[in-house]
Design an enzyme around this catalytic site. Structure first.
Site, PDB file in Angstrom:
ATOM      1  N   ASP A 257       0.864  -1.179   0.000  1.00 52.95           N
ATOM      2  CA  ASP A 257       0.000   0.000   0.000  1.00 52.95           C
ATOM      3  C   ASP A 257       0.900   1.229   0.000  1.00 52.95           C
ATOM      4  O   ASP A 257       1.932   1.248   0.681  1.00 52.95           O
ATOM      5  CB  ASP A 257      -0.898   0.017   1.232  1.00 52.95           C
ATOM      6  CG  ASP A 257      -1.987  -1.043   1.186  1.00 52.95           C
ATOM      7  OD1 ASP A 257      -2.339  -1.484   0.076  1.00 52.95           O
ATOM      8  OD2 ASP A 257      -2.488  -1.415   2.262  1.00 52.95           O
TER       9      ASP A 257
ATOM     10  N   ASP B 147      -7.063  -1.767  -4.105  1.00 50.23           N
ATOM     11  CA  ASP B 147      -8.031  -1.463  -3.048  1.00 50.23           C
ATOM     12  C   ASP B 147      -9.150  -0.566  -3.574  1.00 50.23           C
ATOM     13  O   ASP B 147     -10.319  -0.765  -3.248  1.00 50.23           O
ATOM     14  CB  ASP B 147      -7.345  -0.782  -1.865  1.00 50.23           C
ATOM     15  CG  ASP B 147      -6.326  -1.657  -1.174  1.00 50.23           C
ATOM     16  OD1 ASP B 147      -6.410  -2.895  -1.303  1.00 50.23           O
ATOM     17  OD2 ASP B 147      -5.437  -1.100  -0.506  1.00 50.23           O
TER      18      ASP B 147
END
Length: 163
Positions: A115, A134
């Site tokens: 991320d 995501d």
């Protein structure tokens, strides 16, 4: 189904390409933070070993999460294949599946999801990071909730196409 597969393919490619560029080429893995448009957009390295927002990251659930993502992806593909759904439902399914597979590849290669996108606004510091997969999973799930049950085809046409 072509729309679903092509959407999943391109989401997967864009997700993996952005992760490679940001994490390796821009060397975020060493820098840990790169200001893109301060204070609104920053790249911050975060290895997510859990689920959303790092929940349950204290447990080694890597293979459980890989299996779960694959099972959910297959179930969504089967559902869309069986019911057809509207064009937006098929597109949403592709977003969800492409994002899920992108994060599966991270878990297999790195033991965690990479991320890096961090957005902050209005003086409130956001501690969380996310990635393209995501975003696709989130939009895909919302799309499936809103657009399933509505089909572009009449039932007889759908049966003929699926035969």
């Amino acid at each position: 189904m072509k729309l679903t597969y092509w959407t999943a393919f391109w989401v997967f490619i864009v997700d993996q390409a952005t992760k490679y560029i940001v994490v390796h080429w821009m060397d975020l893995v060493s820098e840990m933070r790169i200001d893109i448009w301060p204070p609104f957009l920053t790249f911050r390295m975060a290895w997510n070993r859990g689920v959303n927002f790092g929940l349950f990251s204290g447990f080694d659930a890597r293979w459980v999460l890989v299996g779960l993502a694959i099972v959910i992806s297959l179930a969504v593909l089967w559902w869309i294949h069986r019911d057809g759904g509207s064009r937006m439902a098929r597109f949403s399914a592709g977003l969800l599946v492409g994002g899920a597979i992108g994060n599966v590849v991270d878990r297999v290669l790195y033991s965690a999801v990479a991320d890096f996108i961090n957005m902050t606004c209005c003086g409130i510091e956001n501690p969380y990071a996310f990635n393209i997969a995501d975003i696709a999973i989130f939009i895909g799930a919302i799309g499936l909730a809103f657009f399933t049950g509505k089909s572009d085809h009449k039932p007889a046409e759908r049966r003929r196409k699926n035969a």
